[in-house]
Design a protein around this motif. Structure first.
Motif, PDB file in Angstrom:
ATOM      1  N   MET A 294      27.687  34.846  33.571  1.00  0.00           N
ATOM      2  CA  MET A 294      27.460  36.084  34.267  1.00  0.00           C
ATOM      3  C   MET A 294      26.453  36.104  35.037  1.00  0.00           C
ATOM      4  SD  MET A 294      27.023  39.870  32.907  1.00  0.00           S
ATOM      5  CE  MET A 294      25.560  39.764  32.543  1.00  0.00           C
ATOM      6  N   ALA A 295      26.330  36.265  36.211  1.00  0.00           N
ATOM      7  CA  ALA A 295      25.032  36.738  37.183  1.00  0.00           C
ATOM      8  C   ALA A 295      24.907  38.095  37.369  1.00  0.00           C
ATOM      9  CB  ALA A 295      25.539  35.820  38.593  1.00  0.00           C
ATOM     10  N   PRO A 296      23.668  38.370  37.578  1.00  0.00           N
ATOM     11  CA  PRO A 296      23.570  39.702  37.980  1.00  0.00           C
ATOM     12  C   PRO A 296      24.232  40.443  38.868  1.00  0.00           C
ATOM     13  CG  PRO A 296      21.181  38.550  37.730  1.00  0.00           C
ATOM     14  CD  PRO A 296      22.493  37.413  37.962  1.00  0.00           C
TER      15      PRO A 296
ATOM     16  N   GLU B 168      27.239  44.487  39.610  1.00  0.00           N
ATOM     17  CA  GLU B 168      27.465  45.289  40.964  1.00  0.00           C
ATOM     18  C   GLU B 168      28.720  45.249  41.407  1.00  0.00           C
ATOM     19  OE1 GLU B 168      25.890  45.708  45.678  1.00  0.00           O
ATOM     20  OE2 GLU B 168      24.655  44.786  44.043  1.00  0.00           O
ATOM     21  N   LYS B 169      29.432  43.846  41.192  1.00  0.00           N
ATOM     22  CA  LYS B 169      30.930  43.689  41.655  1.00  0.00           C
ATOM     23  C   LYS B 169      31.899  44.419  40.871  1.00  0.00           C
ATOM     24  CE  LYS B 169      29.957  39.070  43.626  1.00  0.00           C
ATOM     25  NZ  LYS B 169      30.254  37.876  43.299  1.00  0.00           N
ATOM     26  N   LEU B 170      31.645  44.553  39.459  1.00  0.00           N
ATOM     27  CA  LEU B 170      32.286  45.554  38.650  1.00  0.00           C
ATOM     28  C   LEU B 170      32.604  46.804  39.135  1.00  0.00           C
ATOM     29  CD1 LEU B 170      31.136  44.376  35.159  1.00  0.00           C
ATOM     30  CD2 LEU B 170      33.222  43.788  36.305  1.00  0.00           C
ATOM     31  N   LEU B 171      31.211  47.333  39.482  1.00  0.00           N
ATOM     32  CA  LEU B 171      31.206  48.794  40.318  1.00  0.00           C
ATOM     33  C   LEU B 171      31.820  48.817  41.503  1.00  0.00           C
ATOM     34  CD1 LEU B 171      27.430  49.393  38.778  1.00  0.00           C
ATOM     35  CD2 LEU B 171      29.648  50.196  37.886  1.00  0.00           C
ATOM     36  N   THR B 172      31.926  47.954  42.225  1.00  0.00           N
ATOM     37  CA  THR B 172      32.586  48.127  43.640  1.00  0.00           C
ATOM     38  C   THR B 172      33.757  47.501  43.930  1.00  0.00           C
ATOM     39  OG1 THR B 172      31.076  46.038  44.434  1.00  0.00           O
ATOM     40  CG2 THR B 172      30.053  48.043  44.689  1.00  0.00           C
TER      41      THR B 172
ATOM     42  N   GLU C 177      38.199  35.074  41.211  1.00  0.00           N
ATOM     43  CA  GLU C 177      36.843  35.741  40.954  1.00  0.00           C
ATOM     44  C   GLU C 177      37.469  37.041  40.297  1.00  0.00           C
ATOM     45  OE1 GLU C 177      33.100  37.573  43.243  1.00  0.00           O
ATOM     46  OE2 GLU C 177      34.920  37.993  44.135  1.00  0.00           O
ATOM     47  N   ILE C 178      38.552  37.761  40.632  1.00  0.00           N
ATOM     48  CA  ILE C 178      39.037  38.694  40.179  1.00  0.00           C
ATOM     49  C   ILE C 178      39.264  38.591  38.570  1.00  0.00           C
ATOM     50  CG2 ILE C 178      41.668  38.425  40.511  1.00  0.00           C
ATOM     51  CD1 ILE C 178      39.861  41.768  40.982  1.00  0.00           C
ATOM     52  N   GLY C 179      39.897  37.474  38.358  1.00  0.00           N
ATOM     53  CA  GLY C 179      39.985  37.243  36.713  1.00  0.00           C
ATOM     54  C   GLY C 179      38.842  37.005  36.037  1.00  0.00           C
ATOM     55  N   ARG C 180      37.694  36.623  36.760  1.00  0.00           N
ATOM     56  CA  ARG C 180      36.428  36.356  36.123  1.00  0.00           C
ATOM     57  C   ARG C 180      35.850  37.733  35.812  1.00  0.00           C
ATOM     58  NH1 ARG C 180      31.701  35.952  37.939  1.00  0.00           N
ATOM     59  NH2 ARG C 180      32.257  35.934  40.079  1.00  0.00           N
TER      60      ARG C 180
ATOM     61  N   HIS D  93      47.050  49.720  38.640  1.00  0.00           N
ATOM     62  CA  HIS D  93      45.706  50.243  38.921  1.00  0.00           C
ATOM     63  C   HIS D  93      45.235  49.815  40.287  1.00  0.00           C
ATOM     64  CE1 HIS D  93      45.772  52.261  35.140  1.00  0.00           C
ATOM     65  NE2 HIS D  93      46.060  51.224  34.644  1.00  0.00           N
ATOM     66  N   GLN D  94      46.261  49.292  41.246  1.00  0.00           N
ATOM     67  CA  GLN D  94      45.394  48.900  42.636  1.00  0.00           C
ATOM     68  C   GLN D  94      44.662  50.046  43.247  1.00  0.00           C
ATOM     69  OE1 GLN D  94      48.556  47.938  45.421  1.00  0.00           O
ATOM     70  NE2 GLN D  94      47.163  47.184  46.686  1.00  0.00           N
ATOM     71  N   GLY D  95      43.506  49.487  43.707  1.00  0.00           N
ATOM     72  CA  GLY D  95      42.468  50.637  44.349  1.00  0.00           C
ATOM     73  C   GLY D  95      41.434  51.156  43.173  1.00  0.00           C
ATOM     74  N   THR D  96      41.652  50.867  42.001  1.00  0.00           N
ATOM     75  CA  THR D  96      40.793  51.373  40.902  1.00  0.00           C
ATOM     76  C   THR D  96      39.471  50.191  40.897  1.00  0.00           C
ATOM     77  OG1 THR D  96      42.349  52.267  39.735  1.00  0.00           O
ATOM     78  CG2 THR D  96      40.298  52.206  38.619  1.00  0.00           C
ATOM     79  N   THR D  97      38.196  50.700  40.909  1.00  0.00           N
ATOM     80  CA  THR D  97      37.278  49.733  40.482  1.00  0.00           C
ATOM     81  C   THR D  97      37.524  49.291  39.337  1.00  0.00           C
ATOM     82  OG1 THR D  97      35.684  51.525  39.811  1.00  0.00           O
ATOM     83  CG2 THR D  97      35.376  51.145  42.077  1.00  0.00           C
ATOM     84  N   ILE D  98      36.929  47.920  39.058  1.00  0.00           N
ATOM     85  CA  ILE D  98      37.201  46.939  37.900  1.00  0.00           C
ATOM     86  C   ILE D  98      36.340  47.845  36.687  1.00  0.00           C
ATOM     87  CG2 ILE D  98      36.522  44.963  36.742  1.00  0.00           C
ATOM     88  CD1 ILE D  98      38.492  44.712  39.193  1.00  0.00           C
ATOM     89  N   ALA D  99      35.227  48.330  36.985  1.00  0.00           N
ATOM     90  CA  ALA D  99      34.476  49.169  35.833  1.00  0.00           C
ATOM     91  C   ALA D  99      35.268  50.456  35.436  1.00  0.00           C
ATOM     92  CB  ALA D  99      33.332  49.541  36.521  1.00  0.00           C
ATOM     93  N   ALA D 100      36.205  50.771  36.165  1.00  0.00           N
ATOM     94  CA  ALA D 100      36.880  52.070  35.859  1.00  0.00           C
ATOM     95  C   ALA D 100      38.266  51.767  35.119  1.00  0.00           C
ATOM     96  CB  ALA D 100      37.039  52.994  36.870  1.00  0.00           C
TER      97      ALA D 100
END
Length: 69
Positions: free
Chosen positions: A1-3, A7-11, A44-47, A19-26
């Protein structure tokens, strides 16, 4: 995991599926658990889904709350 992954989880949003369109964190926990059972997609999406699953599974979802915009 990189810092920057946090941010990517939230954006980043889910590019496909229920759940298309939902942020990964949500994403709901049951959706993340489904991927854990069935297999995470490549790339990347799988990671990011796998990282979010680990965060959720370990009860750390609340740590992302202060980082949301």
């Amino acid at each position: 995991m990189a810092p920057e992954d946090i941010e990517k989880l939230l954006t980043r949003t889910m590019p496909f599926g229920k759940h298309q369109g939902t942020t990964i964190a949500a994403l709901p926990a049951n959706y993340l658990h489904w991927f854990a059972r069935e297999g995470f997609p490549p790339g990347e999406i799988g990671r990011l889904l796998q990282l979010m699953f680990e965060i959720d599974h370990n009860g750390l979802r609340g740590l992302l709350a202060p980082l949301r915009r």
